[in-house]
Motif scaffolding. Sequence first.
Motif, PDB file in Angstrom:
ATOM      1  N   TYR A  81      -5.519  -9.981   8.969  1.00 59.70           N
ATOM      2  CA  TYR A  81      -5.961  -8.588   8.993  1.00 59.70           C
ATOM      3  C   TYR A  81      -7.260  -8.449   9.795  1.00 59.70           C
TER       4      TYR A  81
ATOM      5  N   VAL B 125     -13.570  -6.556   6.139  1.00 53.59           N
ATOM      6  CA  VAL B 125     -12.188  -6.245   5.765  1.00 53.59           C
ATOM      7  C   VAL B 125     -12.073  -6.128   4.245  1.00 53.59           C
TER       8      VAL B 125
ATOM      9  N   VAL C 288     -13.521  -2.745   3.232  1.00 54.56           N
ATOM     10  CA  VAL C 288     -12.625  -1.625   3.546  1.00 54.56           C
ATOM     11  C   VAL C 288     -11.430  -1.624   2.583  1.00 54.56           C
ATOM     12  N   ALA C 289     -10.906  -2.814   2.296  1.00 60.54           N
ATOM     13  CA  ALA C 289      -9.779  -2.902   1.369  1.00 60.54           C
ATOM     14  C   ALA C 289     -10.173  -2.362  -0.004  1.00 60.54           C
ATOM     15  N   HIS C 290     -11.412  -2.629  -0.398  1.00 65.96           N
ATOM     16  CA  HIS C 290     -11.873  -2.092  -1.682  1.00 65.96           C
ATOM     17  C   HIS C 290     -11.962  -0.570  -1.620  1.00 65.96           C
ATOM     18  N   LEU C 291     -12.498  -0.035  -0.519  1.00 66.49           N
ATOM     19  CA  LEU C 291     -12.584   1.427  -0.380  1.00 66.49           C
ATOM     20  C   LEU C 291     -11.196   2.061  -0.438  1.00 66.49           C
ATOM     21  N   ALA C 292     -10.202   1.365   0.118  1.00 70.91           N
ATOM     22  CA  ALA C 292      -8.828   1.875   0.140  1.00 70.91           C
ATOM     23  C   ALA C 292      -8.086   1.543  -1.157  1.00 70.91           C
ATOM     24  N   ARG C 293      -8.778   0.891  -2.103  1.00 70.86           N
ATOM     25  CA  ARG C 293      -8.148   0.447  -3.356  1.00 70.86           C
ATOM     26  C   ARG C 293      -6.833  -0.275  -3.055  1.00 70.86           C
ATOM     27  N   LEU C 294      -6.986  -1.296  -2.211  1.00 75.01           N
ATOM     28  CA  LEU C 294      -5.830  -2.058  -1.750  1.00 75.01           C
ATOM     29  C   LEU C 294      -6.098  -3.530  -2.007  1.00 75.01           C
ATOM     30  N   GLN C 295      -5.271  -4.159  -2.825  1.00 78.33           N
ATOM     31  CA  GLN C 295      -5.410  -5.592  -3.069  1.00 78.33           C
ATOM     32  C   GLN C 295      -4.761  -6.334  -1.923  1.00 78.33           C
TER      33      GLN C 295
END
Lengths: 484, 95
Positions: free
Chosen positions: B27, B8, B11-18
């Motif tokens: 999640y 997770v 993936v959050a890093h790939l989506a540039r999502l903190q």
Amino acid sequence: MHNKTIAELAKGLADGDFSSVELTRHFLQRINTLDSQYNSFITVTGEQALAQAEAADALRAAGNAGKLAGIPIAHKDIFCTEGVLTTCASKMLSNFVAPYDATVVSRFKQAGLVTLGKTNMDEFAMGSSNENSFYGAVKNPWALGAVPGGSSGGSAAAVAARLVPAATGTDTGGSIRQPAAFCGITGLKPTYGRVSRWGMIAYASSLDQGGPMARTAEDCALLLNEMAGFDPKDSTSLKKAVPDYTADLNQPLAGLRIGLPKEYFGEGLSSEMGDTIMTAVKEFEKLGATIHEISLPNTMLAIPAYYVIAPAEASSNLSRYDGVRFGHRCENPVNLEDLYKRSRGEGFGKEVQRRILVGTYALSEGYYDAYYRKAQRIRRLIQQDFLNAFNEVDLIMGPTTPSEAFDLGSNTDDPVQMYMEDIYTLAVNLAGLPGISVPAGLVNGRPVGLQILAGHFQESQLLNAAHQFQNATNWHQLAPTANQ
Amino acid sequence: MALDQTDVEKVAHLARLQIEEQDIPEYTRNLTSILDLVSQMQAVDTDDIDPLAHPLDATQRLRHDEVTETNQREHFQKNAPAIEAGLFLVPKVIE
């Protein structure tokens, strides 16, 4: 005045029974006094509305008014409206004043309709209950403890509560039809490519489609006449002549072949729902239609296919929110990556984040074929089911939802449980078909909808069937007790 | 397919999502249950089926390569969080 349909209001304006300014004031007054209970509007544009109403009255006095000039409507807050806050119910866009009008908005302006404001919705149109809004949940006017459906829940609640005669909505997986069903109104999702998506904030671009939400099928036909048509600014808009959608409303239904998919009447459908829908179907038999059992064998695959395609496209579409050009920006970013990550982390709500994560995962290296490509192949199977069925029947009917509106807060713990609510609507978007939900009765005092589906570009046939049903029944005339 | 917290985070890093530390377990559970739902697709043989991208199988329309839009930079930059001399400002990228 607020109990009249658009067709009746247009006649009243033409006959000089009332002016657009009077009409606009009346509805603004209702919004101001009643909407604190429902939370169906994010922005009310009273001053602009009155100016538009004066302009419409002046046009009418000069003999230049179009049929719908001076009729008040509202836009789902997903449509860009020049100079007016356009939030998509997200903190991300809570400061975004659209610099241009969506094509749908400018078409309605050109036709002289008056915009009362922007309606609440699930954030970025992701949701089936309108509980995912940065601006708070919308309440169902029929039962304040119930959801209005989503994502176009504000539009549906506002029309049901008679705060506005009609509103625009968008439908990616049922977001017009499901709230229309839960709020006892009529909502039409047109064929994919029929209504321009330009200026409609993108969720899943191969599924998104705008459409009208109103009290009657006749009103939806009048509104679709203004909304539909080719738009060079939308690369997936289709070049196809727009018929007058009111022309066939009064065609008799004798000989019409109606298919009932056995998969839509099985497990998961409450028995009260099933009985109510069958009673509605019998009305069509009385009108001369014949009923046939059909099968859409891949129905259950619509949910998994949709929950790959929609999040994948969303993760791509929502990558534009980077805190640089518009939208929310975090405080004191230490570097560019921090700027992206915190702006997005702070700006998006939970369901939006979930779908971005699922979509990013499905599109990430090594998984594309197993998820996105696979879902697109399943998508063709689902569409083929419908095309086969339409070789044998003219229309398909069934429930819009598995049950009546559920209670606020009852489905929020498990996203998968919530996704199951969309079982009858998702496949229609995957296949790109038009569909309409019409009020078909009450279950436990809450409205439910009959969904009618037709082949690509057969909106006239849908509207004809829905209109004949509404001539024979009065479910669409029921109003919540507080709003009669 | 069960995801773990590292998946997770990746993936959050790939989506540039903190995402907040305390939200990661939730999640992880949510994503695992969504992927379980989605895995129902794998039971279907689709080898001979063409993927469907546009419901009416329309292809991308092309236009002539001509300038049709006027420059409205100032108008569009009214929504920008930080600009200077017509440029969007971001944290320093090159030392």
